[in-house]
Motif scaffolding. Structure first.
Motif, PDB file in Angstrom:
ATOM      1  N   UNK A   1      67.368 -17.541 -30.336  1.00  0.00           N
ATOM      2  CA  UNK A   1      66.656 -17.313 -29.084  1.00  0.00           C
ATOM      3  C   UNK A   1      67.307 -18.039 -27.913  1.00  0.00           C
ATOM      4  N   UNK A   2      68.484 -18.632 -28.156  1.00  0.00           N
ATOM      5  CA  UNK A   2      69.161 -19.372 -27.086  1.00  0.00           C
ATOM      6  C   UNK A   2      69.552 -18.452 -25.933  1.00  0.00           C
ATOM      7  N   UNK A   3      69.584 -17.151 -26.209  1.00  0.00           N
ATOM      8  CA  UNK A   3      69.904 -16.177 -25.166  1.00  0.00           C
ATOM      9  C   UNK A   3      68.899 -16.266 -24.027  1.00  0.00           C
ATOM     10  N   UNK A   4      67.658 -16.613 -24.364  1.00  0.00           N
ATOM     11  CA  UNK A   4      66.611 -16.699 -23.344  1.00  0.00           C
ATOM     12  C   UNK A   4      66.865 -17.824 -22.346  1.00  0.00           C
ATOM     13  N   UNK A   5      67.664 -18.807 -22.746  1.00  0.00           N
ATOM     14  CA  UNK A   5      67.907 -19.934 -21.862  1.00  0.00           C
ATOM     15  C   UNK A   5      69.139 -19.785 -20.996  1.00  0.00           C
ATOM     16  N   UNK A   6      69.875 -18.707 -21.175  1.00  0.00           N
ATOM     17  CA  UNK A   6      71.086 -18.492 -20.383  1.00  0.00           C
ATOM     18  C   UNK A   6      70.725 -18.110 -18.954  1.00  0.00           C
ATOM     19  N   UNK A   7      71.692 -18.243 -18.046  1.00  0.00           N
ATOM     20  CA  UNK A   7      71.467 -17.937 -16.633  1.00  0.00           C
ATOM     21  C   UNK A   7      70.955 -16.523 -16.474  1.00  0.00           C
ATOM     22  N   UNK A   8      70.023 -16.347 -15.571  1.00  0.00           N
ATOM     23  CA  UNK A   8      69.408 -15.038 -15.360  1.00  0.00           C
ATOM     24  C   UNK A   8      70.406 -14.011 -14.865  1.00  0.00           C
ATOM     25  N   UNK A   9      70.483 -12.865 -15.562  1.00  0.00           N
ATOM     26  CA  UNK A   9      71.372 -11.785 -15.133  1.00  0.00           C
ATOM     27  C   UNK A   9      70.822 -11.092 -13.905  1.00  0.00           C
ATOM     28  N   UNK A  10      69.523 -11.262 -13.629  1.00  0.00           N
ATOM     29  CA  UNK A  10      68.954 -10.664 -12.425  1.00  0.00           C
ATOM     30  C   UNK A  10      69.630 -11.236 -11.185  1.00  0.00           C
ATOM     31  N   UNK A  11      69.839 -12.553 -11.173  1.00  0.00           N
ATOM     32  CA  UNK A  11      70.472 -13.203 -10.029  1.00  0.00           C
ATOM     33  C   UNK A  11      71.904 -12.728  -9.844  1.00  0.00           C
ATOM     34  N   UNK A  12      72.613 -12.510 -10.972  1.00  0.00           N
ATOM     35  CA  UNK A  12      73.998 -12.062 -10.899  1.00  0.00           C
ATOM     36  C   UNK A  12      74.096 -10.715 -10.212  1.00  0.00           C
ATOM     37  N   UNK A  13      73.226  -9.783 -10.613  1.00  0.00           N
ATOM     38  CA  UNK A  13      73.273  -8.453 -10.038  1.00  0.00           C
ATOM     39  C   UNK A  13      73.010  -8.447  -8.552  1.00  0.00           C
ATOM     40  N   UNK A  14      72.062  -9.251  -8.101  1.00  0.00           N
ATOM     41  CA  UNK A  14      71.709  -9.273  -6.691  1.00  0.00           C
ATOM     42  C   UNK A  14      72.784  -9.935  -5.839  1.00  0.00           C
ATOM     43  N   UNK A  15      73.443 -10.937  -6.373  1.00  0.00           N
ATOM     44  CA  UNK A  15      74.402 -11.692  -5.582  1.00  0.00           C
ATOM     45  C   UNK A  15      75.675 -10.928  -5.294  1.00  0.00           C
ATOM     46  N   UNK A  16      76.019  -9.936  -6.108  1.00  0.00           N
ATOM     47  CA  UNK A  16      77.273  -9.219  -5.906  1.00  0.00           C
ATOM     48  C   UNK A  16      77.060  -7.781  -5.442  1.00  0.00           C
ATOM     49  N   UNK A  17      75.811  -7.360  -5.260  1.00  0.00           N
ATOM     50  CA  UNK A  17      75.556  -5.974  -4.890  1.00  0.00           C
ATOM     51  C   UNK A  17      76.103  -5.638  -3.508  1.00  0.00           C
ATOM     52  N   UNK A  18      76.060  -6.595  -2.570  1.00  0.00           N
ATOM     53  CA  UNK A  18      76.568  -6.337  -1.231  1.00  0.00           C
ATOM     54  C   UNK A  18      78.059  -6.074  -1.239  1.00  0.00           C
ATOM     55  N   UNK A  19      78.788  -6.809  -2.065  1.00  0.00           N
ATOM     56  CA  UNK A  19      80.229  -6.603  -2.177  1.00  0.00           C
ATOM     57  C   UNK A  19      80.529  -5.204  -2.701  1.00  0.00           C
ATOM     58  N   UNK A  20      79.741  -4.727  -3.658  1.00  0.00           N
ATOM     59  CA  UNK A  20      79.949  -3.398  -4.223  1.00  0.00           C
ATOM     60  C   UNK A  20      79.707  -2.318  -3.181  1.00  0.00           C
TER      61      UNK A  20
END
Length: 221
Positions: free
Chosen positions: A166-185
């Motif tokens: 269940x350590x996957x639950x503690x990894x950095x949120x992928x939601x934040x990743x998607x939002x931070x690079x969407x403008x560049x795309x």
């Protein structure tokens, strides 16, 4: 029915089938418990369909919007996901922890959800594009959402069986990743955008296949 439209309809049916198979309850009529292998097979096929659609859409965009003379020698635009750490090659993907490889897959899918939604809205204004191209763009956007849901279901299944921790639950949120690079795309040209997505969709499919093989080595893959 034209082959392109038939293919599009088949993709839509496949997408609906994937969702139904993931959410139906064991007590429902016609619903059978799915093994981890079954779930992997479905998301792998779904990711393959997405990659095929993106390849076809890229060819159509190149046809309708060829590079101008002064752009023929321009360097390729850097993909908005290039800064994300992903396994470089099959050998490395086979060595990193299963939890980390699962996280990479989910992170890539999340990174494209918002940009694809914007792209789908933007491309509808290209009146010179055929309806089939617009349909492909919409299918890709919807199917990426569905694929992420499917991979999340596979992840939950693996965690419940103790295949991954269940350590996957503690990894950095992928939601934040998607939002931070969407403008560049959103700053990329249409063909560059789909070229980059096609590259990443191929990565996702490859990682899913590798993850399945690592969990079920009896497949000798």
């Amino acid at each position: 029915m034209a082959p392109a439209r038939a293919a599009g309809r088949a993709g839509a049916v496949a997408a609906l089938a994937l969702l139904w198979l993931l959410v139906c309850a064991p007590g429902d009529a016609g619903c059978h418990p799915l093994t981890v292998a079954d779930l992997f097979d479905r998301v792998i096929r779904h990711s393959g369909r997405i990659h095929s659609l993106s390849t076809a859409l890229y060819a159509e965009l190149e046809k309708h919007f060829p590079p101008r003379d002064n752009e023929l020698g321009r360097p390729a635009r850097k993909c908005h996901t290039s800064g994300m750490l992903t396994p470089n090659g099959k050998e490395y993907a086979q060595k990193i922890p299963r939890e980390e490889l699962t996280h990479v897959i989910l992170k890539l899918l999340q990174a494209w959800k918002e940009p694809l939604s914007h792209f789908n809205q933007h491309i509808e204004h290209h009146q010179e594009l055929p309806d089939d191209s617009l349909s492909k763009a919409k299918q890709i956007s919807n199917m990426v959402h569905e694929l992420k849901t499917g991979v999340e279901k596979v992840t939950e299944k693996m965690q419940s069986m103790g295949i991954i921790s269940n350590s996957l639950n503690g990894m950095a949120s992928s939601e934040d990743t998607g939002l931070s690079i969407s403008n560049e795309a959103n700053m990329m040209s249409d063909s560059d955008f789909i070229h980059c997505f096609r590259r990443d969709s191929n990565k996702v499919q490859s990682y899913l296949k590798i993850l399945k093989c690592r969990i079920m080595p009896e497949n000798s893959c």
